[in-house]
Write an enzyme that holds these catalytic residues in place. Structure first.
Site, PDB file in Angstrom:
ATOM      1  N   PHE A  60      25.252  61.091  12.643  1.00 16.41           N
ATOM      2  CA  PHE A  60      25.118  60.139  11.975  1.00 16.41           C
ATOM      3  C   PHE A  60      23.803  59.012  13.167  1.00 16.41           C
ATOM      4  O   PHE A  60      24.419  58.445  14.045  1.00 16.41           O
ATOM      5  CB  PHE A  60      25.733  58.605  11.370  1.00 16.41           C
ATOM      6  CG  PHE A  60      25.537  58.126  11.217  1.00 16.41           C
ATOM      7  CD1 PHE A  60      25.637  57.813   9.041  1.00 16.41           C
ATOM      8  CD2 PHE A  60      25.661  56.977  11.352  1.00 16.41           C
ATOM      9  CE1 PHE A  60      25.152  56.968   8.699  1.00 16.41           C
ATOM     10  CE2 PHE A  60      25.311  56.246  10.701  1.00 16.41           C
ATOM     11  CZ  PHE A  60      24.808  55.756   9.458  1.00 16.41           C
ATOM     12  N   ASP A 100      22.985  58.101  21.887  1.00 18.74           N
ATOM     13  CA  ASP A 100      23.295  57.622  20.520  1.00 18.74           C
ATOM     14  C   ASP A 100      25.021  56.704  21.020  1.00 18.74           C
ATOM     15  O   ASP A 100      25.518  56.728  20.435  1.00 18.74           O
ATOM     16  CB  ASP A 100      23.064  57.049  19.578  1.00 18.74           C
ATOM     17  CG  ASP A 100      23.434  56.317  18.851  1.00 18.74           C
ATOM     18  OD1 ASP A 100      24.316  55.639  18.586  1.00 18.74           O
ATOM     19  OD2 ASP A 100      23.285  56.675  16.854  1.00 18.74           O
ATOM     20  N   LYS A 103      26.471  47.376  17.094  1.00 19.17           N
ATOM     21  CA  LYS A 103      28.032  47.105  16.841  1.00 19.17           C
ATOM     22  C   LYS A 103      28.061  46.240  17.594  1.00 19.17           C
ATOM     23  O   LYS A 103      28.044  44.637  16.806  1.00 19.17           O
ATOM     24  CB  LYS A 103      28.475  48.279  16.868  1.00 19.17           C
ATOM     25  CG  LYS A 103      28.128  49.159  15.054  1.00 19.17           C
ATOM     26  CD  LYS A 103      29.311  50.620  14.942  1.00 19.17           C
ATOM     27  CE  LYS A 103      28.470  51.245  13.195  1.00 19.17           C
ATOM     28  NZ  LYS A 103      28.240  52.103  13.049  1.00 19.17           N
TER      29      LYS A 103
HETATM   30  C1  LIG Z   1      26.796  53.131  13.327  1.00 13.60           C
HETATM   31  C2  LIG Z   1      25.578  53.734  13.628  1.00 13.60           C
HETATM   32  C3  LIG Z   1      24.318  53.471  14.328  1.00 13.60           C
HETATM   33  C4  LIG Z   1      23.453  52.285  12.385  1.00 13.60           C
HETATM   34  O1  LIG Z   1      24.227  51.229  12.907  1.00 13.60           O
HETATM   35  P1  LIG Z   1      23.820  49.822  11.304  1.00 13.60           P
HETATM   36  O2  LIG Z   1      23.906  48.729  12.635  1.00 13.60           O
HETATM   37  O3  LIG Z   1      24.655  50.758  10.278  1.00 13.60           O
HETATM   38  O4  LIG Z   1      22.221  50.535  11.261  1.00 13.60           O
HETATM   39  C5  LIG Z   1      24.119  54.125  14.559  1.00 13.60           C
HETATM   40  N1  LIG Z   1      24.224  55.591  14.915  1.00 13.60           N
HETATM   41  C6  LIG Z   1      25.408  55.795  14.946  1.00 13.60           C
HETATM   42  C7  LIG Z   1      26.330  56.568  16.521  1.00 13.60           C
HETATM   43  C8  LIG Z   1      26.394  54.683  14.470  1.00 13.60           C
HETATM   44  O5  LIG Z   1      27.800  54.393  14.742  1.00 13.60           O
END
Ligand SMILES: *Cc1c(COP(=O)(O)O)cnc(C)c1O
Length: 406
Positions: free
Chosen positions: A146, A231, A260
């Site tokens: 994701f 990520d 985040k």
């Molecule tokens: C939440 C998330 C994203 C995307 O972040 P958004 O601010 O919702 O675009 C990307 N990578 C990971 C691992 C995430 O948990």
């Protein structure tokens, strides 16, 4: 405690249903205010937040130091665009790089934008530095990944629903099983520029790869001149009991995406961190964002980072996270198949016979705990990193009750 949830909240739920796009299926709790690990709904019911807005409020809701920094900056200037400079961006770069040990940063807003930025950077690095023929760059990703919701990102998702109806997609991605270093090695070609992965898959169900996987991935990438990109938008900034989850295996990736908790939940702020060589591929006009790096975002992020350090939230995540997992493992429930995770990123996988995680999340809501199922059978417990052991005890009593229901 039984939660009364059907008077004032219905009004707001009806408005959402009537006027909003239905791209979410939230629990029917209408939050009005929040503080620390607690949120209060429009009926005055209080709940422990065990989702933390998908780890965006690691510092706890309404942290006063972040609020103060935000209010002070609002009184000065909020947006200059990058056409001009501002007095928050430079200090933000410096503090972020000194904290994380990376040479340079590039600020964006959402996590998806940070990932898109990373993808553009590694492709350009591939063409300009590695010497991959134009248009041939390949990026390896993992099954069950994701990384956000843009068309390019959902294009390399393996979740059918994320792609359904949104094609055609961006070419140039190869998918390997998560945790399979041999598959990584086999997938690399002379045109491979990067391997992008979450060190622990969050939305995929709190999947922890086999021990040693990140280490081997690092060795394979180095041997093949392929960039390793982690990520850490969900796993980073203390969530797993380290500043970054890659530290659990003592490696350094070439590039990291964060978001985040970078703002403590006050504002969308994300960034890409990397070396001078990699981020050096961007020249004026190559990439940008109107709001990226704005002074309000930078002031908020600086305060949010200070809170993580000053309040030792990383150590707390490690210690209280271990305690939380231990207490969950003690629960003797016919529904629980496995408790896993690191720090305060915890997944409880239920047996198929349990009837799915959703009904347990709804039952937990009625006991005063907010969490969200991920996939069909996994409950994620990821409270703000300010949670204490006594709060865990409070939660465990209620989780025990719900997990031992029929
Ligand atoms: C939440 C998330 C994203 C995307 O972040 P958004 O601010 O919702 O675009 C990307 N990578 C990971 C691992 C995430 O948990």
């Amino acid at each position: 405690m039984t939660i009364n949830n059907h008077d004032r909240s219905q009004f707001f739920i009806d408005l959402e249903d009537r006027f909003g796009a239905h791209n979410y299926h939230p629990l029917d709790v209408v939050v009005e205010s929040a503080k620390g690990i607690w949120v209060t709904d429009v009926n005055g019911n209080r709940y422990m937040d065990c989702l933390s807005a998908y780890s965006a409020v690691n510092q706890g809701h309404a942290h006063p130091a972040i609020a103060q920094a935000m209010m002070e900056q609002i009184g000065k200037v909020t947006l200059t665009s990058r056409a001009f400079r501002n007095d928050q961006l430079g200090p933000f770069y410096q503090e972020l790089c000194e904290l994380t040990g990376f040479e340079r940063a590039l600020p964006m807003n959402s996590g998806a934008e940070a990932v898109e930025t990373a993808l553009k950077a590694v492709r350009k690095w591939g063409y300009k530095v590695k010497g991959v023929p134009e248009g041939q760059a390949e990026i390896i990703v993992c099954k069950n990944n994701f990384a956000g919701r843009t068309i390019t990102i959902v294009g390399f998702s393996t979740e059918a629903q994320y792609q359904d109806g949104f094609g055609p997609f961006t070419p140039g991605f190869k998918v390997i099983p998560f945790g399979d270093a041999d598959a990584l090695e086999a997938a690399i070609t002379p045109n491979t520029v990067a391997f992008l992965l979450e060190p622990i898959q969050g939305e995929g169900g709190i999947i922890v790869p086999p021990d040693g996987f990140l280490k081997r991935a690092r060795e394979i990438c180095t041997a093949n001149n392929v960039l390793l990109v982690t990520d850490e938008i969900q796993t980073g900034l203390g969530r797993t009991g380290k500043l970054f989850a890659f530290e659990h295996e003592g490696i350094r990736p070439d590039m990291v995406t964060i978001g985040k908790a970078l703002s403590g939940g006050y504002y969308p702020v994300s960034a890409v961190l990397a070396s001078d060589e990699i981020l050096g591929v961007f020249h004026p006009g190559d990439h940008g964002s109107t709001f990226g790096g704005n002074p309000l975002a930078c002031a908020v992020a600086r305060a949010a980072l200070r809170v993580i350090v000053d309040e030792k939230l990383i150590d707390n995540a490690d210690e209280v996270g271990a305690y939380f997992r231990e207490r969950l493992e003690e629960i003797n429930s016919p529904h629980i198949k496995e408790v896993r995770g690191k720090g305060l990123l915890i997944g409880v996988e239920l047996h198929e016979s349990s009837g799915g995680a959703r009904r347990f999340c709804e039952a937990l809501q009625h006991e005063g705990i907010l969490c969200k199922e991920t996939h069909h059978t996994i409950i994620r417990f990821a409270p703000p990193l300010v949670i204490q052991k006594a709060d865990v005890d409070w939660a465990i009593e209620r989780i025990h009750k719900v997990m031992t229901m029929a």
